[in-house]
Scaffold this motif. Sequence first.
Motif, PDB file in Angstrom:
ATOM      1  N   LEU A 185      18.982  -8.130   9.157  1.00  0.00           N
ATOM      2  CA  LEU A 185      18.383  -6.923   8.468  1.00  0.00           C
ATOM      3  C   LEU A 185      18.240  -5.543   8.868  1.00  0.00           C
ATOM      4  O   LEU A 185      18.585  -4.471   8.325  1.00  0.00           O
ATOM      5  CB  LEU A 185      17.028  -7.122   7.626  1.00  0.00           C
ATOM      6  N   ALA A 186      17.940  -5.566  10.388  1.00  0.00           N
ATOM      7  CA  ALA A 186      18.130  -4.155  11.031  1.00  0.00           C
ATOM      8  C   ALA A 186      19.408  -3.561  11.218  1.00  0.00           C
ATOM      9  O   ALA A 186      19.433  -2.485  11.919  1.00  0.00           O
ATOM     10  CB  ALA A 186      17.130  -4.492  12.297  1.00  0.00           C
ATOM     11  N   ASN A 187      20.464  -4.522  11.240  1.00  0.00           N
ATOM     12  CA  ASN A 187      21.866  -4.147  11.627  1.00  0.00           C
ATOM     13  C   ASN A 187      22.802  -4.156  10.430  1.00  0.00           C
ATOM     14  O   ASN A 187      23.938  -4.666  10.758  1.00  0.00           O
ATOM     15  CB  ASN A 187      22.061  -5.148  12.810  1.00  0.00           C
ATOM     16  N   GLY A 188      22.374  -3.636   9.342  1.00  0.00           N
ATOM     17  CA  GLY A 188      23.274  -3.781   8.166  1.00  0.00           C
ATOM     18  C   GLY A 188      23.603  -5.251   7.573  1.00  0.00           C
ATOM     19  O   GLY A 188      24.496  -5.363   6.414  1.00  0.00           O
ATOM     20  N   GLY A 189      22.931  -6.360   7.869  1.00  0.00           N
ATOM     21  CA  GLY A 189      23.163  -7.380   7.023  1.00  0.00           C
ATOM     22  C   GLY A 189      22.197  -7.630   5.901  1.00  0.00           C
ATOM     23  O   GLY A 189      21.701  -6.729   5.466  1.00  0.00           O
ATOM     24  N   SER A 190      21.956  -8.701   5.624  1.00  0.00           N
ATOM     25  CA  SER A 190      21.252  -9.088   4.061  1.00  0.00           C
ATOM     26  C   SER A 190      20.563 -10.479   4.207  1.00  0.00           C
ATOM     27  O   SER A 190      21.029 -11.212   5.050  1.00  0.00           O
ATOM     28  CB  SER A 190      21.927  -8.440   2.895  1.00  0.00           C
ATOM     29  N   LEU A 191      19.665 -10.791   3.079  1.00  0.00           N
ATOM     30  CA  LEU A 191      19.242 -12.270   3.022  1.00  0.00           C
ATOM     31  C   LEU A 191      20.561 -13.057   2.703  1.00  0.00           C
ATOM     32  O   LEU A 191      20.587 -14.143   2.834  1.00  0.00           O
ATOM     33  CB  LEU A 191      18.548 -12.302   1.781  1.00  0.00           C
ATOM     34  N   ASP A 192      21.823 -12.156   2.339  1.00  0.00           N
ATOM     35  CA  ASP A 192      23.020 -13.292   2.029  1.00  0.00           C
ATOM     36  C   ASP A 192      23.993 -13.131   3.066  1.00  0.00           C
ATOM     37  O   ASP A 192      24.940 -13.882   3.242  1.00  0.00           O
ATOM     38  CB  ASP A 192      23.780 -12.592   0.684  1.00  0.00           C
ATOM     39  N   ASP A 193      23.483 -12.091   4.299  1.00  0.00           N
ATOM     40  CA  ASP A 193      24.536 -12.300   5.514  1.00  0.00           C
ATOM     41  C   ASP A 193      23.618 -12.172   6.783  1.00  0.00           C
ATOM     42  O   ASP A 193      23.205 -11.038   7.008  1.00  0.00           O
ATOM     43  CB  ASP A 193      25.533 -10.980   5.296  1.00  0.00           C
ATOM     44  N   ILE A 194      23.835 -13.332   7.458  1.00  0.00           N
ATOM     45  CA  ILE A 194      22.741 -13.261   8.532  1.00  0.00           C
ATOM     46  C   ILE A 194      23.918 -12.900   9.793  1.00  0.00           C
ATOM     47  O   ILE A 194      23.421 -12.670  10.962  1.00  0.00           O
ATOM     48  CB  ILE A 194      22.396 -14.600   8.964  1.00  0.00           C
ATOM     49  N   GLY A 195      24.961 -12.752   9.517  1.00  0.00           N
ATOM     50  CA  GLY A 195      26.037 -12.494  10.663  1.00  0.00           C
ATOM     51  C   GLY A 195      25.802 -11.301  11.609  1.00  0.00           C
ATOM     52  O   GLY A 195      25.872 -11.592  12.898  1.00  0.00           O
ATOM     53  N   PRO A 196      25.482 -10.165  11.006  1.00  0.00           N
ATOM     54  CA  PRO A 196      25.055  -9.184  12.032  1.00  0.00           C
ATOM     55  C   PRO A 196      23.830  -9.346  12.854  1.00  0.00           C
ATOM     56  O   PRO A 196      23.884  -8.877  14.109  1.00  0.00           O
ATOM     57  CB  PRO A 196      24.658  -7.670  11.288  1.00  0.00           C
ATOM     58  N   GLY A 197      22.962 -10.594  12.511  1.00  0.00           N
ATOM     59  CA  GLY A 197      21.872 -10.810  13.483  1.00  0.00           C
ATOM     60  C   GLY A 197      22.524 -11.989  14.605  1.00  0.00           C
ATOM     61  O   GLY A 197      22.103 -11.671  15.751  1.00  0.00           O
ATOM     62  N   ILE A 198      23.359 -12.521  14.115  1.00  0.00           N
ATOM     63  CA  ILE A 198      24.232 -13.484  15.097  1.00  0.00           C
ATOM     64  C   ILE A 198      24.832 -12.401  16.243  1.00  0.00           C
ATOM     65  O   ILE A 198      24.785 -12.767  17.379  1.00  0.00           O
ATOM     66  CB  ILE A 198      25.087 -14.449  14.449  1.00  0.00           C
ATOM     67  N   ASP A 199      25.522 -11.496  15.784  1.00  0.00           N
ATOM     68  CA  ASP A 199      26.197 -10.641  16.711  1.00  0.00           C
ATOM     69  C   ASP A 199      25.462  -9.911  17.695  1.00  0.00           C
ATOM     70  O   ASP A 199      25.505  -9.658  18.736  1.00  0.00           O
ATOM     71  CB  ASP A 199      26.888  -9.552  15.803  1.00  0.00           C
ATOM     72  N   PHE A 200      24.086  -9.504  16.978  1.00  0.00           N
ATOM     73  CA  PHE A 200      23.140  -8.595  17.574  1.00  0.00           C
ATOM     74  C   PHE A 200      22.478  -9.622  18.897  1.00  0.00           C
ATOM     75  O   PHE A 200      22.326  -9.086  19.911  1.00  0.00           O
ATOM     76  CB  PHE A 200      21.821  -8.397  17.013  1.00  0.00           C
ATOM     77  N   PHE A 201      22.168 -10.762  18.537  1.00  0.00           N
ATOM     78  CA  PHE A 201      21.827 -11.868  19.780  1.00  0.00           C
ATOM     79  C   PHE A 201      22.817 -11.996  20.619  1.00  0.00           C
ATOM     80  O   PHE A 201      22.739 -12.095  22.038  1.00  0.00           O
ATOM     81  CB  PHE A 201      21.091 -13.160  19.096  1.00  0.00           C
ATOM     82  N   GLY A 202      24.129 -12.084  20.312  1.00  0.00           N
ATOM     83  CA  GLY A 202      25.239 -12.165  21.292  1.00  0.00           C
ATOM     84  C   GLY A 202      25.237 -11.175  22.121  1.00  0.00           C
ATOM     85  O   GLY A 202      25.370 -11.137  23.463  1.00  0.00           O
ATOM     86  N   LYS A 203      24.993  -9.824  21.811  1.00  0.00           N
ATOM     87  CA  LYS A 203      24.942  -8.655  22.408  1.00  0.00           C
ATOM     88  C   LYS A 203      23.861  -8.773  23.543  1.00  0.00           C
ATOM     89  O   LYS A 203      24.124  -8.572  24.654  1.00  0.00           O
ATOM     90  CB  LYS A 203      24.873  -7.504  21.656  1.00  0.00           C
ATOM     91  N   LEU A 204      22.553  -8.950  22.834  1.00  0.00           N
ATOM     92  CA  LEU A 204      21.267  -9.166  23.809  1.00  0.00           C
ATOM     93  C   LEU A 204      21.719 -10.136  24.923  1.00  0.00           C
ATOM     94  O   LEU A 204      21.268 -10.060  26.047  1.00  0.00           O
ATOM     95  CB  LEU A 204      20.248  -9.557  22.949  1.00  0.00           C
ATOM     96  N   SER A 205      22.284 -11.309  24.478  1.00  0.00           N
ATOM     97  CA  SER A 205      22.685 -12.450  25.527  1.00  0.00           C
ATOM     98  C   SER A 205      23.458 -12.005  26.598  1.00  0.00           C
ATOM     99  O   SER A 205      23.168 -12.097  27.802  1.00  0.00           O
ATOM    100  CB  SER A 205      22.920 -13.422  24.901  1.00  0.00           C
ATOM    101  N   ARG A 206      24.744 -11.302  26.179  1.00  0.00           N
ATOM    102  CA  ARG A 206      25.412 -10.805  27.164  1.00  0.00           C
ATOM    103  C   ARG A 206      25.005  -9.590  28.104  1.00  0.00           C
ATOM    104  O   ARG A 206      25.325  -9.658  29.383  1.00  0.00           O
ATOM    105  CB  ARG A 206      26.768 -10.061  26.557  1.00  0.00           C
TER     106      ARG A 206
END
Length: 353
Positions: A185-206
């Motif tokens: 939600l903080a990165n342009g996603g929505s309740l229908d799109d969790i994708g940006p959250g997965i990408d954000f955690f990928g970045k945090l992990s890297r």
Amino acid sequence: SSANAPLAVPAAPPPMTAAELPGLIAAAKREGRLSLIAMPSTWANYGQIIAAFETEYGIPVDVQSPNATSAQELTALRLMRGQDRLPDVIEVGPAFARQAVAQGLVQPYKCIAWDKIPADLKHPDGMWTGSYYGLISFGVNTNRVPDPPKTWADLTRPGYRGMVATNGDPRQANSALNAVWAASLANGGSLDDIGPGIDFFGKLSRQGNYIPLQANVGNMANQQVLIALDWSFNMPGAAGVLAKSGLTLSATVPADGVMGGMYCDAISNGAPHPAAAKLWIEWITSGKGALLYLDGGAIPALYPQFVAQGIVPADVQAKLPSIDELKALHFPTMDQTAKASAAVGAQWNRAIA
């Protein structure tokens, strides 16, 4: 076998009225007992909420298997069917509430405040009520992190390397799934799109900021996890544990990705103490119990009305998002949850490589 056939469920009565409440209280006192399940004393301030109910009505309350999961609660309802020790009220996550309704394990009840409870916090036919919800928040050990993050974007700072964890793996834990969703939600996603959250955690992990440890009280107390991403109603209990070691935990709801999650309270079908069960639902929706949720970091379903009535202290309001933000909050539907879970299941391993 017939033991697994759904039970007949009584029809939904109209909502309870204030005029009927004295009769309900008298009936509950005659029953003389209330049995709950899976409500630990440190979760959402249940220790105080239960003690205050006992004091108010003189009805003893027992909590079976305080640390049971939602799945174990439904198993208990199936195994104890027809017995005196069947729990009167369960509290489960939304996906399990759906199962309980489908299997005929719960019965309808519409509380006095029914019409004031937001539609996405209740089953349309009264099969369950979301008496409170939590917000994904940042629990920060300020002894070690003197400048706590305020937003999801802040979590990417190099100074937070090796500090950030979710309460479990988002493929298995509801809290962690919702943390990924809040980041979306903080990165342009929505309740229908969790994708940006997965990408954000990928970045945090890297970056090395996100670590694969569980943000539970043990790992927070031994300081292996310094920034815990979890429900707001788990923070006061954790803060109490950390305080015993001289550590301070601050809890903040991030400003740029507000994600709410509820639990559903329902009366078991065949509850041995049905009047006490109904009185409990009244207690946690519009009774004193509802206000006591706030001391445990949980937000009662009627929070906007309580604020309007002037019964929420200013310091409590200051820790929470504004009423407008909370009114704008939407809870995911079952279909959205299923879709988000599937996306995380498919993409998480690759993202957190």
